[in-house]
Every structure is written in structure tokens, then in C-alpha cells.
Design a protein around this motif. Structure first.
Motif, PDB file in Angstrom:
ATOM      1  N   ALA A  36       0.823  -1.219   0.000  1.00  0.00           N
ATOM      2  CA  ALA A  36       0.000   0.000   0.000  1.00  0.00           C
ATOM      3  C   ALA A  36       0.854   1.264   0.000  1.00  0.00           C
ATOM      4  O   ALA A  36       0.363   2.346  -0.278  1.00  0.00           O
ATOM      5  N   PHE A  52     -15.998 -10.578   8.510  1.00  0.00           N
ATOM      6  CA  PHE A  52     -15.762 -10.187   7.112  1.00  0.00           C
ATOM      7  C   PHE A  52     -14.439  -9.446   6.922  1.00  0.00           C
ATOM      8  O   PHE A  52     -13.727  -9.665   5.949  1.00  0.00           O
ATOM      9  N   SER A  53     -14.100  -8.569   7.851  1.00  0.00           N
ATOM     10  CA  SER A  53     -12.876  -7.773   7.690  1.00  0.00           C
ATOM     11  C   SER A  53     -11.676  -8.375   8.421  1.00  0.00           C
ATOM     12  O   SER A  53     -10.784  -7.646   8.861  1.00  0.00           O
ATOM     13  N   HIS A 107      -9.086  -9.757   7.480  1.00  0.00           N
ATOM     14  CA  HIS A 107      -7.763  -9.435   6.943  1.00  0.00           C
ATOM     15  C   HIS A 107      -7.438  -7.952   6.982  1.00  0.00           C
ATOM     16  O   HIS A 107      -6.402  -7.525   6.489  1.00  0.00           O
ATOM     17  N   PRO A 134      -1.557  -9.986   5.803  1.00  0.00           N
ATOM     18  CA  PRO A 134      -2.037 -11.331   6.136  1.00  0.00           C
ATOM     19  C   PRO A 134      -1.408 -12.410   5.263  1.00  0.00           C
ATOM     20  O   PRO A 134      -1.570 -13.595   5.534  1.00  0.00           O
ATOM     21  N   LEU A 168     -10.878   6.992   3.493  1.00  0.00           N
ATOM     22  CA  LEU A 168     -12.256   6.611   3.142  1.00  0.00           C
ATOM     23  C   LEU A 168     -13.158   6.743   4.373  1.00  0.00           C
ATOM     24  O   LEU A 168     -14.260   7.303   4.299  1.00  0.00           O
ATOM     25  N   MET A 204     -13.656  -4.804   5.133  1.00  0.00           N
ATOM     26  CA  MET A 204     -12.725  -4.260   4.166  1.00  0.00           C
ATOM     27  C   MET A 204     -12.652  -5.151   2.957  1.00  0.00           C
ATOM     28  O   MET A 204     -12.323  -6.315   3.060  1.00  0.00           O
ATOM     29  N   SER A 205     -12.969  -4.614   1.839  1.00  0.00           N
ATOM     30  CA  SER A 205     -12.763  -5.450   0.668  1.00  0.00           C
ATOM     31  C   SER A 205     -12.927  -4.632  -0.600  1.00  0.00           C
ATOM     32  O   SER A 205     -13.091  -3.425  -0.539  1.00  0.00           O
ATOM     33  N   PRO A 231     -13.396 -12.508  -1.185  1.00  0.00           N
ATOM     34  CA  PRO A 231     -13.276 -11.076  -0.865  1.00  0.00           C
ATOM     35  C   PRO A 231     -12.886 -10.810   0.587  1.00  0.00           C
ATOM     36  O   PRO A 231     -12.261  -9.788   0.881  1.00  0.00           O
ATOM     37  N   GLU A 232     -13.214 -11.739   1.467  1.00  0.00           N
ATOM     38  CA  GLU A 232     -12.884 -11.523   2.882  1.00  0.00           C
ATOM     39  C   GLU A 232     -11.382 -11.696   3.147  1.00  0.00           C
ATOM     40  O   GLU A 232     -10.912 -11.417   4.239  1.00  0.00           O
ATOM     41  N   ARG A 233     -10.641 -12.157   2.144  1.00  0.00           N
ATOM     42  CA  ARG A 233      -9.190 -12.274   2.318  1.00  0.00           C
ATOM     43  C   ARG A 233      -8.444 -11.013   1.888  1.00  0.00           C
ATOM     44  O   ARG A 233      -7.218 -10.948   1.940  1.00  0.00           O
ATOM     45  N   CYS A 234      -9.185 -10.010   1.423  1.00  0.00           N
ATOM     46  CA  CYS A 234      -8.555  -8.772   0.931  1.00  0.00           C
ATOM     47  C   CYS A 234      -7.954  -7.976   2.096  1.00  0.00           C
ATOM     48  O   CYS A 234      -8.565  -7.826   3.145  1.00  0.00           O
ATOM     49  N   TRP A 235      -6.760  -7.442   1.870  1.00  0.00           N
ATOM     50  CA  TRP A 235      -6.058  -6.650   2.898  1.00  0.00           C
ATOM     51  C   TRP A 235      -6.412  -5.161   2.781  1.00  0.00           C
ATOM     52  O   TRP A 235      -6.129  -4.365   3.664  1.00  0.00           O
ATOM     53  N   GLY A 236      -6.963  -4.781   1.624  1.00  0.00           N
ATOM     54  CA  GLY A 236      -7.322  -3.372   1.433  1.00  0.00           C
ATOM     55  C   GLY A 236      -6.154  -2.489   1.038  1.00  0.00           C
ATOM     56  O   GLY A 236      -6.151  -1.287   1.282  1.00  0.00           O
ATOM     57  N   CYS A 237      -5.157  -3.066   0.365  1.00  0.00           N
ATOM     58  CA  CYS A 237      -3.941  -2.296   0.055  1.00  0.00           C
ATOM     59  C   CYS A 237      -4.135  -1.350  -1.131  1.00  0.00           C
ATOM     60  O   CYS A 237      -3.306  -0.485  -1.368  1.00  0.00           O
ATOM     61  N   MET A 277     -13.182  -0.015  -3.647  1.00  0.00           N
ATOM     62  CA  MET A 277     -12.931  -0.511  -2.296  1.00  0.00           C
ATOM     63  C   MET A 277     -13.992   0.035  -1.343  1.00  0.00           C
ATOM     64  O   MET A 277     -14.456   1.165  -1.516  1.00  0.00           O
ATOM     65  N   PHE A 278     -14.369  -0.777  -0.386  1.00  0.00           N
ATOM     66  CA  PHE A 278     -15.342  -0.323   0.619  1.00  0.00           C
ATOM     67  C   PHE A 278     -14.944  -0.866   1.978  1.00  0.00           C
ATOM     68  O   PHE A 278     -14.183  -1.836   2.074  1.00  0.00           O
ATOM     69  N   LEU A 279     -15.451  -0.250   3.030  1.00  0.00           N
ATOM     70  CA  LEU A 279     -15.209  -0.749   4.382  1.00  0.00           C
ATOM     71  C   LEU A 279     -16.379  -1.647   4.748  1.00  0.00           C
ATOM     72  O   LEU A 279     -17.535  -1.243   4.604  1.00  0.00           O
ATOM     73  N   GLY A 280     -16.084  -2.867   5.215  1.00  0.00           N
ATOM     74  CA  GLY A 280     -17.142  -3.779   5.634  1.00  0.00           C
ATOM     75  C   GLY A 280     -17.953  -3.164   6.774  1.00  0.00           C
ATOM     76  O   GLY A 280     -17.452  -2.324   7.532  1.00  0.00           O
TER      77      GLY A 280
END
Ligand code: FAD
Ligand code: SF4
Ligand code: SF4
Lengths: 557, 104
Positions: A52, A202-203, A205, A211, A320, B1-2, B38-44, B58-61
Motif C-alpha cells: 500500500a 468479514f474484515s 484481513h 495477512p 475513506l 474491508m474489501s 473477498p474476505e481475504r482482501c487486505w485493502g492495500c 474498495m469499501f469498508l465492511g
């Protein structure tokens, strides 16, 4: 499914093309005419911690400061349990590595005279959004470097006590790689995902550490009998709540203090080391004065906007959050929380026990960056510095004779992988066992829900339960190569968990609250000013105590 | 996050597959990018920055307090134009120039 076997020979093999691995490849090319191979489980363009971007260079020697000052700072922060020799050799190289990366294209803030603008004694300000693509591009331009992306290393090939190469498999292609090398650098980063994270659903990671760095390098070393150090010094980050974005940019950038729900500044009550700042927050919450915040209300409109921009360069989710809620930092204080514990040798001192040259106790195998122990507060520039030291030291093995790899061993690895790929009747899934592991570590080995505390009894339970899980994990199945990666990530984490538990149990004191807080031994004692190391011998973890190595000395195994 | 891949926009160029540090994105049977887990996404946001047509958002869960905002980014040489679109359609754009350092 049948795996194809591919054999590759190289001179210098680098496992993990992150900060340390990429820098090591560039150094090696400058120093030698031999070939380098990088294997990387993702793609070096954006893999690892730097995906990132980063917000600053956290390890730098500001004008008027010396490398020794940096050593003193890191030593104090870890309350003495560091390797002086490693810290000094790293610190001496920090500024040079930053210059190199600037030459490759990194933007660094300068004053009118052209000098770097420093943030305190140890930081410089950059635009680090593209730091990884910049260094990756330089690596890809080197004709003697071959990069194999989407190849996951899982076991060292050892001959006696000498490294011979590594076994790896394709992440998206059905290949077992047998890679032979004269010297090997392990640069796979640290381990995330051992403990239940802040948001387990859900979040899950959305954690601080990537991760995808699952402790492969630690696990391969442990299983090969390498000596490991200081796994009990866990790293727990103090972060912006929910987004787990860094707090340093706010704290140092606009001078925001840590305050509790009553509006009281509490940080001075507990001390200012990394672990004390976190511990203070835990105690404020436990004693009913939480939640805790960084006091940002009242900053200027300009500062507010600058912070939103700065976070886009390294943790966009925080920007965000600010925009979608309308509660930007000037409007609402930023709530902070501790993360789950990680094992990461670039922040604390856990990892391979290495010589001053960064050679592990396995001959010809080097370690650099987050996977290497004894040298905390490395951050990105320290990872570069260690990559450089290791690459130079590896040269002494480059003209050695190549070691033959046993055909029977190759066949065994092939059968092991195909076992997972062809099984269809597993009673469990990787996800179930991963949740179970994180839950065990959380409850019995000092996770978030236990306020990071544990006892001899709870650690014993943790160990028993992790061993049970390991048995179950051997029966898992994988439908494709990506799922095979997930199986191995779980196995690696379980191996690392056992070592963490053994180390936590071995340090019978509390030197760093939260990082290693043993309720049976709640105070620290001079008797424990020593390293706790470990080595796997006949399947058992043997604890080894070693005395402190000061800077100025050269340490050889 | 995904992240979410907007299939109608995706042109199947494959640039996002390459950069994900978790190798989470692959080519679906419809020739478009897909994220299986999608739940494995780090949000980078590595994939967002690569996508030439802003097909990745991208969105915040909700479990981390997400409010339905969507983040996209468009690269124009040294500039990254970051855009947040709120559920009511309101948009905010912040442009970051990679030649300028962070102030903090
Ligand atoms: C979110 C975050 C923000 C940070 N911000 C800053 C900052 O602002 N300033 C600063 O100075 N430092 C910062 N750091 C620290 C710095 O990024 C790290 O210390 C540094 O990147 C560590 O380098 P490394 O090479 O050890 O690990 P990494 O850069 O993570 O590289 C490890 C590589 O190994 C690969 N790998 C892992 N397992 C395998 C396997 N089995 N087979 C093949 N490849 C594998 C990974 O995919 C990865 O590419 C930050 C770290 C994080 C996590
Ligand atoms: S945001 Fe990062 S981790 Fe998530 S899918 Fe995109 S590249 Fe992968
Ligand atoms: S980068 Fe964008 S257009 Fe290309 S495959 Fe990915 S989502 Fe589709």
C-alpha cells in the motif's frame, strides 16, 4: 492431480522479493558476476509489507545524530534485549540505503538547501506510495536477476548443516520446484494471522501486518533445526480503530497526544516506549477510562486536509473512513486500539539467530528484514541495510561445489503435496482450523481478549490444543494450488505458534507489558537480561539461554 | 474491508491479477476479473491503482463501521485522483502528486 517437477540451479537464491529481498538482489549484482534468483509467492511489483506504500522512512540518522544514538534508542525501547552488533551494523548503513532508493526514484521531502526534512531524530518524510514498484523496477532491469513470481517456498533442502536449496510450488500452476543454490537468503517477512484479529469476521484481513506474510521463513527455519531468538517479544501495534491504520503520522505529524475518554493525556503515566504506549491504552480501558483517542480536534483545516492526503499514500481506508463519515480528524478525535500480536523482527527482536553477517546457524543460509531476529526498529531502511549485509556475506559461498539433491527426497515432497491435492474426504477446512488456531492463541497465549496476558497454565493448554490442531491439519485437502498455499500457510503458522508459546513460557518475568506479560511473573528481573533462543531437536523445542552481545563485537556462530 | 469488481466496466486486461499481494484476483469464466475470497482482501488498493477503467471499488465492511462509501482511483502519470462516492451519490476527489512528499 499430478505435479510436474521443475529443477532450477542458481548461485544466490532469495526467498521473498520484499524490501530486504529486492535490495539484496541489487547489492549482489553490484558485487558479483554470478546469478541471482528471486522466488516470490505474489509478484514483486507490489508484494509484502510495502504493497500500500509507507508514510515515512522510520529508521534514519538525522544530522547531528550518530548510528550509536539509534542503537541506544532501540536498546532502550526493547529494555536491553537486543543485539548491539546487529543494530550498529544496520544503523551505519541506513542513510546510504535511503540515498540509493532516492536515486531509483523515491520522493523525499527537502528543505530549500536541498537537505532532507527530518521528523524528529530518526524519521524523514517521503511520498512512499510507490516505493515497492520503484525498487521492483530496478530489480527487473538487472539482467542477472531472474524473478519467479507466484512460487511459494515451503521447505529448505539441507545437507548436513549446509543449505542446498529450497522446495517450492506454483501458486497458480501445477509445478513442484526443486531449486538448488550455493547460498540462500531468507527474506519472507514476519508472521501475521497467528492470533484472533480485531475483527474476526468479514474484515478479518484488515490487519496491520500483511495477512499474506504467514511466517514461512520462520517455520522453514524451525523445522530445519535453525536457532531462533526472542519469539516472546511479540509486536502489538497501537492503531486507528477499525481501519488499523498507523497512528504515528497523526501523533508526530500534528503533535496529537493520546487521551482517554475523560480527555486526560495519559501517555506520560506509563512511559513512552512502544510497549508502554500500548500498555497504557490497555490499562486505561481496563480501569474504565476508555475508549482512548488521539486528540486531533482543533487542528487546522490545512492539517486536516494534509492528513487525508498522507493516509492515501499508505492506508487509504482511513481516508475513506474520514470522508464517508464526515468526521475528519479536525472534527472528531481518532479512536485508537491495540491490534492482535504479530511476530515481526523488523519491529521487535524475534527471528533467526544470526551472526553479525546475518548468517543463520545453517551454513550458507542468511536472513534479512522482518524474518531476522535480534535487531528491532529496522523498518524499511533497516530491511534494505540487512539485505545489503547478507548479500555481501553470501559471496563467500558462491564458488562452493553444488550439493546433489537426493531423488528419493524429491519424490517424498511430490507425494506430500499430491496427498493434499488428491484427498477429497477431509473432515475440516483450512478456514475452520485457522479460526480455531487464532481462538486458542487469543484465549490461552495472550491475545486481545485476554488483554495480552497469559500464565504457565494457560500456555500449557495453548500448546496442547495447537498440537491437536496440527494433527487435524495433516488431513486437509486442497482443490487447487492456491488452496495448497492456504494449507501450507496454516501449517507454517501452527509451527510458529508452538515456538511463540515455548518462548513466552521460558521468559519467567514481565519485561515488556502487553508484548510479553506473564501473570505468574508480573515484574522484571536482572536475571533475565539474556536472550531466549530455541532449536528443534528430535521434534522437541529446546530452549537455549545466551548472554547479551554488545555493539563493537563481531558475533560468529 | 474489501473490493468489488464491477463486471460491466471490466475489460479483462489482467493488470489487477498481477499486482495483488495475496494473489486473490483471477480470470473468471466470463473473461472478467473475479475475487473468489473477498474476505481475504487486505485493502492495500494495489489492484485499484492498476485498473485502467476504474472497475475496482474498495469499501469498508459493515463490521468495521463501513457506511457504504466507495473508493476508486485513477492514475494520470504522476497524479493519483482518489474518488470517494457516498451512497447518496455525492462525490469527493482528492488528488495526490507522487512528486510531492507527505507533509507529515
Ligand atoms: C502496514 C505497514 C506499514 C509500514 N509503514 C512503514 C513506514 O511508514 N516506514 C517504515 O520505515 N517502515 C514501515 N513498515 C515496515 C516495513 O515495511 C517492513 O519492515 C519491511 O517491508 C520488511 O521487509 P521484509 O523484506 O522483511 O518483508 P516484506 O517487504 O513484507 O517482504 C516479504 C516478502 O516475502 C514474500 N513471501 C512470504 N512468504 C513467502 C514464501 N513462502 N515463498 C515466497 N515468497 C514469500 C512476501 O510475499 C513478500 O513479498 C510498515 C510495515 C507495514 C506492515
Ligand atoms: S486491495 Fe490489495 S489485497 Fe485487496 S484485492 Fe486489491 S490488491 Fe488484493
Ligand atoms: S485491471 Fe480492471 S479492467 Fe483489468 S482485469 Fe482488472 S478489473 Fe478488469
Amino acid at each position: 492431480m499430478n505435479l510436474e517437477i521443475k529443477r532450477i540451479e542458481t548461485d544466490f537464491l532469495i526467498i521473498g522479493g520484499g524490501a530486504a529481498g529486492c535490495y539484496a538482489a541489487l547489492t549482489f549484482c553490484r558485487e558479483s558476476d554470478e546469478n541471482v534468483l528471486i522466488i516470490e509467492k505474489a509478484d514483486i511489483v507490489r508484494s509484502g509489507c510495502l504493497a500500500a506504500g509507507v508514510n515515512a522512512i522510520n529508521a534514519y540518522i538525522a544530522p547531528g545524530r550518530t548510528a550509536q544514538d539509534y542503537v541506544d534508542y532501540a536498546k532502550a525501547d526493547a529494555d536491553g534485549i537486543v543485539r548491539g552488533d546487529l543494530l550498529l551494523t544496520m544503523s551505519e548503513r541506513l542513510n546510504k540505503t535511503v540515498k540509493e532508493i532516492e536515486k531509483l526514484g523515491l520522493t523525499i521531502l527537502k528543505d530549500k538547501k536541498g537537505d532532507y526534512v527530518t521528523r524528529g531524530n530518526r524519521n524523514i518524510k517521503i511520498n512512499g506510495e510507490n516505493i515497492k514498484p520503484i525498487i521492483a523496477r530496478a530489480v527487473l532491469e538487472e539482467p542477472r536477476v531472474t524473478v519467479l513470481n507466484r512460487v511459494n517456498a515451503f521447505e529448505y533442502i539441507i545437507d548436513g548443516n549446509r543449505i542446498a536449496g529450497v522446495y517450492a510450488f506454483g501458486v497458480d500452476h501445477n509445478v513442484l520446484y526443486v531449486i538448488s543454490a550455493k547460498a540462500v537468503l531468507c527474506a519472507t517477512g514476519g508472521a501475521a494471522g497467528l492470533y484472533k484479529p480485531n475483527h474476526p469476521s468479514f474484515s478479518a484481513h484488515k490487519m496491520w501486518y500483511p495477512p499474506f506474510n504467514t511466517g514461512a521463513g520462520y517455520a522453514m527455519g524451525i523445522l530445519a533445526g535453525a536457532e531462533m531468538t526472542t519469539f516472546e517479544m511479540r509486536f502489538i501495534a497501537l492503531r486507528c480503530k477499525d481501519t488499523i491504520a498507523p497512528t504515528g503520522t497523526i501523533a508526530q505529524g500534528v503533535g496529537a497526544k493520546q487521551i482517554n475518554a475523560l480527555g486526560e493525556v495519559y501517555e506520560h503515566k506509563y512511559g513512552l516506549t512502544t510497549s508502554q504506549r500500548l500498555h497504557g491504552t490497555v490499562v486505561e480501558n481496563l480501569e474504565g477510562r476508555g475508549p482512548c483517542y488521539l486528540k486531533t480536534v482543533g487542528i487546522s483545516k490545512q492539517q486536516d486536509e494534509d492528513l487525508q492526503k498522507a493516509y492515501l499514500n499508505m492506508a487509504p481506508s482511513q481516508t475513506l473512513r474520514w470522508i464517508e463519515s464526515g468526521k475528519t480528524p479536525s472534527v472528531e478525535n481518532v479512536e485508537i486500539e491495540g491490534t492482535e500480536p504479530y511476530i515481526v523482527g523488523g519491529h521487535t527482536a524475534s527471528g533467526y539467530w544470526v551472526s553479525t553477517d546475518r548468517e543463520t546457524t545453517i551454513k550458507g543460509l542468511f536472513a534479512a528484514g522482518d524474518v531476522a531476529g535480534g535487531c528491532p526498529q529496522k523498518y524499511v531502511s533497516g530491511a534494505f541495510a540487512e539485505g545489503e549485509i547478507a548479500a555481501k556475506a553470501s559471496l563467500k559461498y558462491i564458488y562452493d561445489r553444488r550439493i546433489e539433491i537426493d531423488e528419493g527426497d524429491i519424490d517424498k515432497r511430490k507425494k506430500q503435496l499430491e496427498g493434499f491435492l488428491n484427498r477429497t474426504d477431509s473432515a475440516y477446512t483450512v478456514d475452520q482450523l485457522e479460526c480455531s488456531m487464532q481462538d486458542i492463541m487469543d484465549k490461552y497465549a495472550g491475545g486481545i481478549s485476554m488483554h495480552y496476558r497469559y500464565s504457565d497454565k494457560s500456555l500449557k493448554t495453548a500448546n496442547e490444543k495447537i498440537i491437536e490442531l496440527e494433527e487435524k491439519a495433516k488431513t486437509l485437502s486442497a482443490r487447487d494450488m492456491q488452496e495448497l498455499v492456504y494449507v501450507f500457510e496454516l501449517l507454517e503458522r501452527l509451527t510458529v505458534c508452538k515456538s511463540v508459546i515455548a518462548h513466552l513460557a521460558a521468559r519467567k518475568e514481565t519485561r515488556w507489558n502487553s508484548f510479553a506479560e506473564h501473570t505468574d511473573y508480573p515484574t522484571k528481573s536482572n536475571e533475565w537480561v539474556k536472550y531466549i533462543n530455541s532449536r528443534l531437536e528430535n521434534g522437541e523445542i529446546r530452549i537455549i539461554y545466551r548472554s547479551i552481545v554488545e555493539e563493537g563485537n563481531i558475533y560468529e556462530h | 474491508m474489501s473490493i468489488e469488481i464491477i463486471k460491466d466496466k471490466c475489460i479483462g486486461c489482467g493488470r489487477c491479477f498481477k499486482v495483488c499481494p495475496g494473489t486473490l484476483i483471477s480470470l473468471g469464466s466470463d473473461g472478467k476479473a473475479e475475487i473468489k475470497r473477498p474476505e481475504r482482501c487486505w485493502g492495500c488498493t494495489s489492484c485499484l491503482k492498476e485498473c485502467p477503467v476504474q472497475a475496482i471499488e474498495m469499501f469498508l465492511g459493515e463490521d468495521i463501521g463501513g457506511l457504504g462509501g466507495r473508493l476508486t482511483v485513477c492514475r494520470e502519470q504522476h497524479l493519483l485522483h482518489w474518488k470517494v462516492r457516498l451512497p447518496d451519490g455525492k462525490e469527493t476527489t482528492i488528488t495526490v502528486d507522487s512528486r510531492n512528499s507527505n507533509k507529515y
